[in-house]
Design an enzyme around this catalytic site. Structure first.
Site, PDB file in Angstrom:
ATOM      1  N   ASP A  18       0.790  -1.244   0.000  1.00  0.00           N
ATOM      2  CA  ASP A  18       0.000   0.000   0.000  1.00  0.00           C
ATOM      3  C   ASP A  18       0.819   1.289   0.000  1.00  0.00           C
ATOM      4  OD1 ASP A  18      -1.960  -1.912   0.217  1.00  0.00           O
ATOM      5  OD2 ASP A  18      -2.889  -1.124   2.032  1.00  0.00           O
ATOM      6  N   LYS A 116      -6.953  -5.091  -2.984  1.00  0.00           N
ATOM      7  CA  LYS A 116      -7.729  -5.592  -1.847  1.00  0.00           C
ATOM      8  C   LYS A 116      -8.661  -4.512  -1.340  1.00  0.00           C
ATOM      9  CE  LYS A 116      -4.017  -4.340   1.260  1.00  0.00           C
ATOM     10  NZ  LYS A 116      -4.742  -3.225   1.880  1.00  0.00           N
ATOM     11  N   CYS A 161      -2.160  -2.649   7.551  1.00  0.00           N
ATOM     12  CA  CYS A 161      -2.039  -3.572   6.424  1.00  0.00           C
ATOM     13  C   CYS A 161      -0.764  -4.405   6.450  1.00  0.00           C
ATOM     14  CB  CYS A 161      -2.204  -2.807   5.119  1.00  0.00           C
ATOM     15  SG  CYS A 161      -3.910  -2.221   4.943  1.00  0.00           S
TER      16      CYS A 161
HETATM   17  C1  VGL Z   1      -4.772   0.827   5.544  1.00  0.00           C
HETATM   18  C2  VGL Z   1      -6.377   1.768   6.859  1.00  0.00           C
HETATM   19  C3  VGL Z   1      -7.323   1.632   5.868  1.00  0.00           C
HETATM   20  C4  VGL Z   1      -3.338   0.412   5.402  1.00  0.00           C
HETATM   21  C5  VGL Z   1      -5.694   0.657   4.535  1.00  0.00           C
HETATM   22  O1  VGL Z   1      -2.856   0.329   4.252  1.00  0.00           O
HETATM   23  O2  VGL Z   1      -2.678   0.174   6.440  1.00  0.00           O
HETATM   24  N1  VGL Z   1      -5.124   1.368   6.707  1.00  0.00           N
HETATM   25  N2  VGL Z   1      -6.959   1.076   4.707  1.00  0.00           N
END
Ligand code: VGL
Ligand code: ZN
Length: 218
Positions: A18, A116, A161
């Site tokens: 991410d 995802k 994540c």
């Molecule tokens: C994430 C919160 C919401 C992350 C993704 O990548 O850690 N955190 N969506």
């Protein structure tokens, strides 16, 4: 010759979690100091032959957004059919600039991008299994079929994540190593300390990127 505590091999995969505009400075859910992960990840990318990226990829109106619930504000926890869910600012909406993987990543050899959180009603911190804890993303099967036995994790955010992915990697039968200096955390109400505790209990290892050797002529 430098000797390294850990050596990336043919059966190791670097999982870059991410590293997207919305989690970087100026983004909708900016992780503090998030852009500090870019340089160590690029260095790791030169060491690992095999790299997989993840991309948080939500439809508009996603259940993890505070705006999708009445009288809720970001960073509150609510209850969804599968259990507790932190509510976030709208982020990483499919096809928007905020969802783009950072162009500062130098990982042209990445072999897969796994998306995802694309089901409207289910969040997915983990790259392996969605927040209902049953719906698989397919990543475990992919890694297994490719013959990987160990996953090195880095990216954003350590306590969400990255951490959940590391724990699920263990559960799916892989060795898991979190590269600490190549991650940054959101740290909401003690979530970072909790995440390290949960990861340790699951048998996740920790390393610094400088302790990892690889395919680079070093
Ligand atoms: C994430 C919160 C919401 C992350 C993704 O990548 O850690 N955190 N969506
Ligand atoms: Zn998300």
């Amino acid at each position: 010759m430098t000797s390294y505590a850990l050596q990336a091999t043919e059966t190791d995969c670097l999982l870059v979690v991410d590293v997207q505009a919305d989690f970087l400075p100026g983004g909708a859910l900016a992780v503090p100091d998030g852009d500090a992960v870019i340089a160590p990840i690029n260095a790791l990318g030169r060491k690992f032959k095999h790299v997989v990226l993840t991309q948080d990829w939500h439809p508009a109106g996603h259940a993890s957004f505070a705006t999708s619930h009445q009288d809720k504000t970001p960073f509150e926890t609510t209850t969804l059919p599968y259990g507790p869910q932190v509510l976030w600012p709208e982020h990483c909406i499919q096809g928007t600039p905020g969802a783009e993987v950072s162009p500062k990543l130098e990982l042209p050899h990445a072999e897969l991008i796994i998306r995802k959180g694309h089901r409207p009603g289910i969040d997915s911190y983990s790259a392996f299994r969605e927040a209902d804890r049953t719906t698989p993303t397919g990543l475990a099967g992919y890694l297994r079929e490719r013959g990987f036995t160990r996953v090195f994790l880095c990216g954003l955010a350590t306590d969400y994540c990255v951490g959940w992915s590391a724990i699920d990697a263990r559960e799916a039968g892989f060795e898991a190593v979190v590269v600490e200096d190549a991650c940054r955390a959101i740290d909401l109400d003690g979530s970072l300390e909790r995440a390290w505790g949960d990861m340790a209990a699951a048998g996740v290892e920790r390393a610094e990127s400088g302790a990892i050797g690889g395919r680079d002529p070093l």
